[in-house]
Design an enzyme around this catalytic site. Structure first.
Site, mmCIF file in Angstrom:
data_model
loop_
_atom_site.group_PDB
_atom_site.id
_atom_site.type_symbol
_atom_site.label_atom_id
_atom_site.label_comp_id
_atom_site.label_asym_id
_atom_site.label_seq_id
_atom_site.Cartn_x
_atom_site.Cartn_y
_atom_site.Cartn_z
ATOM 1 N N LYS A 1 48.114 36.280 35.472
ATOM 2 C CA LYS A 1 47.523 37.797 35.542
ATOM 3 C C LYS A 1 47.981 38.318 36.984
ATOM 4 O O LYS A 1 47.865 37.339 37.805
ATOM 5 C CB LYS A 1 46.137 37.880 35.303
ATOM 6 C CG LYS A 1 45.532 39.245 35.609
ATOM 7 C CD LYS A 1 43.887 38.995 35.504
ATOM 8 C CE LYS A 1 43.296 40.200 35.945
ATOM 9 N NZ LYS A 1 41.937 40.124 35.593
ATOM 10 N N GLU B 1 31.091 46.229 41.364
ATOM 11 C CA GLU B 1 31.359 44.818 40.855
ATOM 12 C C GLU B 1 30.791 44.006 42.185
ATOM 13 O O GLU B 1 31.162 44.159 43.348
ATOM 14 C CB GLU B 1 32.715 44.571 40.931
ATOM 15 C CG GLU B 1 32.991 43.228 40.638
ATOM 16 C CD GLU B 1 34.505 42.850 40.043
ATOM 17 O OE1 GLU B 1 35.366 43.955 40.068
ATOM 18 O OE2 GLU B 1 34.886 41.628 39.866
ATOM 19 N N GLU C 1 41.986 38.934 29.891
ATOM 20 C CA GLU C 1 42.148 39.371 31.295
ATOM 21 C C GLU C 1 40.590 39.021 31.856
ATOM 22 O O GLU C 1 40.404 38.559 33.201
ATOM 23 C CB GLU C 1 42.088 40.841 31.095
ATOM 24 C CG GLU C 1 43.343 41.293 32.128
ATOM 25 C CD GLU C 1 43.340 42.842 32.020
ATOM 26 O OE1 GLU C 1 43.501 43.510 30.920
ATOM 27 O OE2 GLU C 1 42.849 43.636 32.997
ATOM 28 N N GLU D 1 44.782 53.828 33.493
ATOM 29 C CA GLU D 1 43.624 53.406 34.131
ATOM 30 C C GLU D 1 43.558 53.373 35.580
ATOM 31 O O GLU D 1 42.299 53.788 36.041
ATOM 32 C CB GLU D 1 43.915 51.797 33.738
ATOM 33 C CG GLU D 1 42.410 50.844 34.190
ATOM 34 C CD GLU D 1 42.805 49.385 33.969
ATOM 35 O OE1 GLU D 1 43.178 49.042 32.570
ATOM 36 O OE2 GLU D 1 42.262 48.541 34.552
HETATM 37 C C1 LIG Z 1 41.263 46.483 40.944
HETATM 38 C C2 LIG Z 1 40.127 47.535 40.432
HETATM 39 O O1 LIG Z 1 39.304 47.069 39.365
HETATM 40 C C3 LIG Z 1 39.278 45.610 39.159
HETATM 41 C C4 LIG Z 1 39.843 45.557 37.897
HETATM 42 C C5 LIG Z 1 39.708 45.686 36.712
HETATM 43 C C6 LIG Z 1 40.507 45.628 35.412
HETATM 44 O O2 LIG Z 1 41.643 45.254 35.461
HETATM 45 O O3 LIG Z 1 40.352 45.850 34.360
HETATM 46 C C7 LIG Z 1 38.326 45.911 36.153
HETATM 47 C C8 LIG Z 1 37.646 45.959 37.391
HETATM 48 C C9 LIG Z 1 37.951 45.605 38.725
HETATM 49 O O4 LIG Z 1 37.339 44.123 38.651
HETATM 50 C C10 LIG Z 1 40.313 48.602 40.974
HETATM 51 O O5 LIG Z 1 39.323 49.354 40.578
HETATM 52 O O6 LIG Z 1 40.902 49.207 41.761
#
Ligand SMILES: C=C(O[C@@H]1C=C(C(=O)O)C=C[C@H]1O)C(=O)O
Length: 371
Positions: free
Chosen positions: A126, A175, A219, A355
């Site tokens: 990842k 988080e 993930e 995203e």
């Molecule tokens: C890296 C980020 O978020 C992180 C990545 C995520 C994912 O890949 O699904 C989810 C929440 C966070 O741990 C961000 O918001 O920039």
């Protein structure tokens, strides 16, 4: 002693104060009695100084990788319980210019390249890739308005505004990297994301779809695995739910697992735990060193404190450190937003691009825009 309310502290915040609102405390700090920039041995040096400091709390940010910490013991500190109040949204002027770095094509290409590397490198599972959105306003960005709007939009996030070299760092992270309260240790890693929908039926479907997505569950499992592995030696007891759950922000659904444990050695501070855990695969990847290298090659900007950690620690070692995401750096009229996502073997460039666009929404809403 005068009692403070969390809402009062939020209203009193002005740049260059340091503000942090978590599940345990809301803090508003002013001035710097001592600053800590050396990341190596940071937890130890902070604990040593806190033992004899009049203000018994240190707060600030640690960067994603390398670089200097931006942690300080303030001259004055006001504290209150957690923020609950829902603040009214304050209107803001519209940004004059915005531009994403990398742009959509650049991010799609970086994601495709990360997927290729993950598929051909057996140990690489990842890599988290991010992008920035650079915006410019006619005048200085009112940091206090952004902060208040972030709180108004989502009172359940970890809110922060803290000073970095040459910029103010502001955000609303969903988080928790780690908190320590006595011997109780908590971490709430998130990984696996879906954009929310204004239509309640589709919104529910998005959450259910996320929780049953094999790619997103994979993930997520990678992050939980590493957090548990890191916390295990520190804890005599560790509770890890068998199944993750869905965690919502106003713009995103995430898969989350709330981990809790009991410290073996109460001398281990929240900051020490944060430094041991950081960077988790939620913001870096796995294995950590290999993922960090790919990030260095494929991202065209310096993350600075984005994807680092922000929080506080007190003289007892208690504290809260949030993962520094859903955030922006503010410098005069300029504001740089950050957003990233985890890439695994079956990630798709278009979905990953979407995203990041959705995640920019947290700050864009606080800036008065629509996401
Ligand atoms: C890296 C980020 O978020 C992180 C990545 C995520 C994912 O890949 O699904 C989810 C929440 C966070 O741990 C961000 O918001 O920039």
């Amino acid at each position: 002693m005068r009692m403070h309310t969390a809402d009062g502290l939020l209203r009193d915040y002005r740049q260059p104060d340091v503000f942090f609102a978590g599940k345990e405390r809301t803090l508003l700090a002013n001035g710097a009695d001592e600053t800590f920039t050396e990341a190596d041995g940071l937890a130890g040096s902070v604990a040593e100084r806190l033992a004899e400091s009049e203000v018994p709390v240190a707060l600030g940010a640690i960067p994603f990788t390398g670089g200097e910490a931006a942690v300080l013991i303030p001259k004055t500190l006001r504290a209150a319980g957690p923020l609950r109040a829902d603040t009214v949204q304050v209107p803001m002027s519209v940004a004059l210019r915005t531009g994403a770095v990398p742009g959509p094509d650049g991010h799609r290409a970086a994601v495709a390249e990360a997927v290729r590397r993950i598929r051909e490198t057996p140990e690489l599972r990842k890599v988290v890739l991010a992008r920035t959105l650079e915006t410019e306003f006619a005048g200085a960005v009112p940091t206090e308005v952004i902060l208040r709007n972030l709180v108004g939009d989502n009172p359940f996030a970890y809110h922060f505004a803290t000073e970095l070299p040459g910029a103010t760092f502001v955000g609303a992270s969903p988080e928790l990297l780690v908190s320590r309260n006595g011997t109780l240790v908590r971490s709430h890693p998130l990984a696996g994301s879906a954009r929310r929908s204004a239509d309640p039926v589709r919104d529910k479907e998005a959450a259910a779809g996320l929780l049953s997505s094999k790619k997103d569950r994979g993930e997520h499992a990678i992050v939980v695995e590493q957090v548990v592995e890191t916390l295990r030696p520190f804890c005599r007891k560790l509770d890890v739910p068998a199944e993750p759950s869905v965690v919502g922000t106003p713009v995103m659904w995430h898969i989350g697992t709330e981990i809790s444990g009991r410290l073996r050695d109460p001398g281990v501070t929240a900051l020490e735990l944060a430094q041991a855990l950081h960077p988790t695969p939620a913001v870096c990847g796995t294995p950590t060193a290999a993922a960090r290298e790919v990030i260095g090659e494929l991202e065209c900007f310096d993350r600075g404190y984005y994807a680092g950690a922000v929080g506080w620690v007190d003289e007892h070692g208690d504290g809260e450190w949030a993962v520094a995401i859903r955030c922006a750096e503010i410098a005069g009229p300029k504001m740089r937003l950050f957003a990233g996502g985890g890439i695994v073997a079956d990630s798709e460039p278009d979905a990953e691009l979407d995203e990041t666009e959705a995640k920019f929404g947290t700050l864009l809403r606080a800036m008065g825009g629509r996401s």
